[in-house]
Scaffold this active site. Structure first.
Site, PDB file in Angstrom:
ATOM      1  N   ASN A   1      -6.208 -70.304  57.088  1.00  0.00           N
ATOM      2  CA  ASN A   1      -6.780 -69.237  56.305  1.00  0.00           C
ATOM      3  C   ASN A   1      -7.793 -70.039  55.144  1.00  0.00           C
ATOM      4  O   ASN A   1      -7.117 -70.696  54.135  1.00  0.00           O
ATOM      5  CB  ASN A   1      -5.756 -68.531  55.549  1.00  0.00           C
ATOM      6  CG  ASN A   1      -6.114 -67.308  54.614  1.00  0.00           C
ATOM      7  OD1 ASN A   1      -7.339 -67.111  54.550  1.00  0.00           O
ATOM      8  ND2 ASN A   1      -5.265 -66.486  54.071  1.00  0.00           N
TER       9      ASN A   1
ATOM     10  N   ARG B   1      -8.005 -67.191  60.381  1.00  0.00           N
ATOM     11  CA  ARG B   1      -7.939 -65.755  59.752  1.00  0.00           C
ATOM     12  C   ARG B   1      -9.430 -65.403  59.370  1.00  0.00           C
ATOM     13  O   ARG B   1      -9.956 -66.237  58.804  1.00  0.00           O
ATOM     14  CB  ARG B   1      -6.998 -65.635  58.543  1.00  0.00           C
ATOM     15  CG  ARG B   1      -7.058 -64.326  57.934  1.00  0.00           C
ATOM     16  CD  ARG B   1      -6.656 -64.351  56.519  1.00  0.00           C
ATOM     17  NE  ARG B   1      -6.526 -63.048  55.858  1.00  0.00           N
ATOM     18  CZ  ARG B   1      -6.803 -62.650  54.618  1.00  0.00           C
ATOM     19  NH1 ARG B   1      -6.960 -63.762  53.644  1.00  0.00           N
ATOM     20  NH2 ARG B   1      -6.824 -61.493  54.488  1.00  0.00           N
TER      21      ARG B   1
ATOM     22  N   HIS C   1      -5.571 -56.256  55.937  1.00  0.00           N
ATOM     23  CA  HIS C   1      -4.195 -56.696  56.257  1.00  0.00           C
ATOM     24  C   HIS C   1      -3.687 -56.293  57.662  1.00  0.00           C
ATOM     25  O   HIS C   1      -2.407 -56.143  57.954  1.00  0.00           O
ATOM     26  CB  HIS C   1      -3.250 -56.064  55.223  1.00  0.00           C
ATOM     27  CG  HIS C   1      -3.329 -56.341  53.866  1.00  0.00           C
ATOM     28  ND1 HIS C   1      -3.464 -55.401  52.810  1.00  0.00           N
ATOM     29  CD2 HIS C   1      -3.547 -57.611  53.345  1.00  0.00           C
ATOM     30  CE1 HIS C   1      -3.635 -56.222  51.673  1.00  0.00           C
ATOM     31  NE2 HIS C   1      -3.546 -57.278  51.783  1.00  0.00           N
TER      32      HIS C   1
ATOM     33  N   GLY D   1       1.416 -56.529  48.074  1.00  0.00           N
ATOM     34  CA  GLY D   1       1.230 -57.666  47.331  1.00  0.00           C
ATOM     35  C   GLY D   1       0.353 -57.542  46.381  1.00  0.00           C
ATOM     36  O   GLY D   1      -0.202 -56.569  45.944  1.00  0.00           O
TER      37      GLY D   1
ATOM     38  N   ARG E   1      -7.241 -55.117  41.480  1.00  0.00           N
ATOM     39  CA  ARG E   1      -8.406 -54.090  41.964  1.00  0.00           C
ATOM     40  C   ARG E   1      -7.988 -52.554  41.553  1.00  0.00           C
ATOM     41  O   ARG E   1      -6.850 -51.999  41.656  1.00  0.00           O
ATOM     42  CB  ARG E   1      -8.394 -54.049  43.574  1.00  0.00           C
ATOM     43  CG  ARG E   1      -9.035 -55.411  43.904  1.00  0.00           C
ATOM     44  CD  ARG E   1      -8.821 -55.511  45.538  1.00  0.00           C
ATOM     45  NE  ARG E   1      -8.190 -56.696  45.755  1.00  0.00           N
ATOM     46  CZ  ARG E   1      -7.767 -57.253  47.052  1.00  0.00           C
ATOM     47  NH1 ARG E   1      -8.007 -56.283  47.943  1.00  0.00           N
ATOM     48  NH2 ARG E   1      -7.071 -58.193  47.206  1.00  0.00           N
TER      49      ARG E   1
ATOM     50  N   GLU F   1       1.852 -63.443  58.679  1.00  0.00           N
ATOM     51  CA  GLU F   1       0.683 -63.457  59.144  1.00  0.00           C
ATOM     52  C   GLU F   1       0.272 -64.760  60.027  1.00  0.00           C
ATOM     53  O   GLU F   1      -0.506 -64.596  61.069  1.00  0.00           O
ATOM     54  CB  GLU F   1      -0.471 -63.046  58.088  1.00  0.00           C
ATOM     55  CG  GLU F   1      -0.364 -61.677  57.595  1.00  0.00           C
ATOM     56  CD  GLU F   1      -1.010 -61.505  56.172  1.00  0.00           C
ATOM     57  OE1 GLU F   1      -0.374 -62.063  55.160  1.00  0.00           O
ATOM     58  OE2 GLU F   1      -2.054 -60.915  55.997  1.00  0.00           O
TER      59      GLU F   1
HETATM   60  P1  AMP Z   1       1.473 -61.486  47.614  1.00  0.00           P
HETATM   61  O1  AMP Z   1      -0.002 -61.169  47.384  1.00  0.00           O
HETATM   62  O2  AMP Z   1       1.864 -60.960  48.949  1.00  0.00           O
HETATM   63  O3  AMP Z   1       1.776 -62.863  47.441  1.00  0.00           O
HETATM   64  O4  AMP Z   1       2.196 -60.628  46.550  1.00  0.00           O
HETATM   65  C1  AMP Z   1       2.032 -60.991  45.021  1.00  0.00           C
HETATM   66  C2  AMP Z   1       2.935 -60.293  44.257  1.00  0.00           C
HETATM   67  O5  AMP Z   1       4.331 -60.161  44.527  1.00  0.00           O
HETATM   68  C3  AMP Z   1       2.988 -60.372  42.840  1.00  0.00           C
HETATM   69  O6  AMP Z   1       2.539 -59.193  42.007  1.00  0.00           O
HETATM   70  C4  AMP Z   1       4.039 -61.056  42.353  1.00  0.00           C
HETATM   71  O7  AMP Z   1       4.461 -60.911  41.072  1.00  0.00           O
HETATM   72  C5  AMP Z   1       5.177 -60.071  43.301  1.00  0.00           C
HETATM   73  N1  AMP Z   1       6.338 -60.751  43.309  1.00  0.00           N
HETATM   74  C6  AMP Z   1       6.607 -61.923  44.161  1.00  0.00           C
HETATM   75  N2  AMP Z   1       7.966 -62.365  43.871  1.00  0.00           N
HETATM   76  C7  AMP Z   1       8.378 -61.262  43.329  1.00  0.00           C
HETATM   77  C8  AMP Z   1       9.879 -61.027  42.614  1.00  0.00           C
HETATM   78  N3  AMP Z   1      10.898 -61.998  42.688  1.00  0.00           N
HETATM   79  N4  AMP Z   1       9.964 -59.898  41.950  1.00  0.00           N
HETATM   80  C9  AMP Z   1       9.089 -58.983  41.762  1.00  0.00           C
HETATM   81  N5  AMP Z   1       7.575 -59.087  42.138  1.00  0.00           N
HETATM   82  C10 AMP Z   1       7.576 -60.429  42.914  1.00  0.00           C
END
Ligand code: AMP
Length: 397
Positions: free
Chosen positions: A8, A90, A179, A209, A240, A384
């Site tokens: 990626n 990716r 995604h 995420g 966003r 992914e």
């Molecule tokens: P991603 O883009 O999939 O890596 O997701 C990132 C998001 O997941 C961020 O907003 C993080 O705060 C949230 N996140 C990761 N671990 C936790 C957790 N243990 N509790 C709450 N949110 C989380």
């Protein structure tokens, strides 16, 4: 047995994972950050728990790839480069050209280049990664896996914007989604967990995420998704806006004294969403902590996020005339039990019920609905990279 890399590439980063295929065993993974800047950071995790880190100047992606391969040999993850038989990249935007992953040749590179306008920063960076690997390992199978491919099954009624029709014909202005690899992975896994054929199921996949999108997967194909022409549309995200009224663009540009519309789009992409609403952070964990301390704007941001996600869930249940399973995935979907509970609670009148105890879990694959829930609710960590490695394996034969 052969080794495959999933890549990626960002504009200044290169994230990678090395698999033993077809076993799908992770041999090593890592990231090179700050490529092209001073003090690039180079990290490798290998042999179940070992970590190598270095800070040095890495001028471009090709140097990053050379260094990475050299280190894999030095750290004895591989003996020589011949062991790596395939690499999968990716690519964010595949437009209408790529409804499938593609073996990369000069024509495919030209085609990816021709749709850079659909994701200017991302596709350019992805191409840089592709070219870097092509130069260093010219003879191995090289595959492009597109974030948009899975959504190419959307019918026109769902992918068209209500604009003059010729804008679609002349300028490719339509919904592409994103995604896709993640939505496909978790919907396939959901069918396995339910022990039912994917092509008989109505599934809503919630990739929540930092970027977030919701997809309606009916009979195994994406029929609608919340992201749009670009990943700016849909639900509220970390930074966003998600969906907004386009009339705000000229209005706010005037108020903010902006003359370049790109500056406005940058604000929508990087200063908005949970971060803009709360004034605290784009990160869910920070917002949960701030809410617990009584921060009202953090609380509002969280409620808005849940509301916008729920709106799409409602739309897709109506669109598919029912739902068999809802799947939570990605950072927030996998790790934020309260957010999951708040999203689901409005569905209880339909008999869709979360089991509080089962929901009290982070990052673990499991069913989190009650036994009598009319639809299953699943938590499935997304992967992914493994989808990319699988596509390399499939196209290599
Ligand atoms: P991603 O883009 O999939 O890596 O997701 C990132 C998001 O997941 C961020 O907003 C993080 O705060 C949230 N996140 C990761 N671990 C936790 C957790 N243990 N509790 C709450 N949110 C989380």
């Amino acid at each position: 047995m052969s080794k495959t890399m999933a890549i990626n590439a960002g504009s200044s980063s290169l994230k990678w994972k090395l698999y033993e295929m077809p076993e799908e065993e992770t041999l090593a993974s890592g990231i090179v950050e700050r490529i092209g800047l001073n003090n690039s950071v180079f990290t490798i995790k290998y042999n179940n728990g070992n970590k190598y880190e270095d800070v040095l100047d890495i001028n471009d992606h090709e140097v990053a790839v050379e260094l990475l391969l050299q280190k894999l040999i030095e750290l004895k993850v591989i003996e020589n480069l011949d062991e790596i038989e395939g690499v999968g990249h990716r690519v964010v935007a595949g437009g209408e050209i790529f409804s499938e992953s593609a073996l990369i040749d000069d024509e495919v590179i030209e085609q990816i280049d021709s749709i850079i306008k659909l994701a200017p920063l991302h596709n350019l960076a992805n191409l840089t990664g592709i070219k870097a690997f092509k130069n260093v390992l010219p003879d191995i199978t090289s595959v492009a896996v597109f974030d948009t491919s899975f959504h190419q099954t959307m019918p026109a009624v769902n992918f068209m914007y209500s604009l003059p029709y010729e804008y679609y014909e002349k300028y490719d202005a339509r919904k592409y989604g994103a995604h896709g690899t993640s939505h496909q992975f978790v919907s396939e896994r959901a069918a396995e967990m339910l022990g039912k054929p994917l092509d008989e199921l109505k599934i809503i996949t919630l990739h929540l995420g930092n970027g977030a999108s919701i997809t309606a997967v009916e009979n195994g194909v994406s029929i609608d998704t919340s992201m749009g022409f670009t990943p700016l549309a849909g639900v509220t995200m970390g930074t966003r806006t998600g969906d907004i009224d386009a009339s705000l663009i000229p209005y706010l540009m005037e108020k903010l004294d902006l003359t370049d519309v790109q500056d406005m789009i940058d604000i929508f992409n990087h200063q908005s969403g949970l971060k803009g609403l709360s004034g605290v952070s784009s990160d869910m964990r920070d917002l949960e902590a701030a809410e617990a301390e009584g921060n009202e704007r953090a609380e509002l941001a969280l409620r808005i996020f849940e509301d916008r996600v729920r709106n799409y869930v409602g739309q897709y249940i109506v669109k598919m005339e029912g739902v068999d399973a809802l799947v939570f995935t990605a950072g927030i979907g996998e790790n934020a039990p309260e957010t999951r509970a708040n999203i689901i609670k409005n569905l209880e009148f339909m008999g869709i019920k979360l089991d509080e105890e089962k929901n009290n879990v982070r990052g673990e694959e499991r069913v989190i609905s009650t036994d009598d829930s009319t639809a299953k609710i699943l938590l499935i960590p997304t992967d992914e990279e493994v989808m990319i490695a699988r596509d390399v394996e499939r196209l290599k034969k």
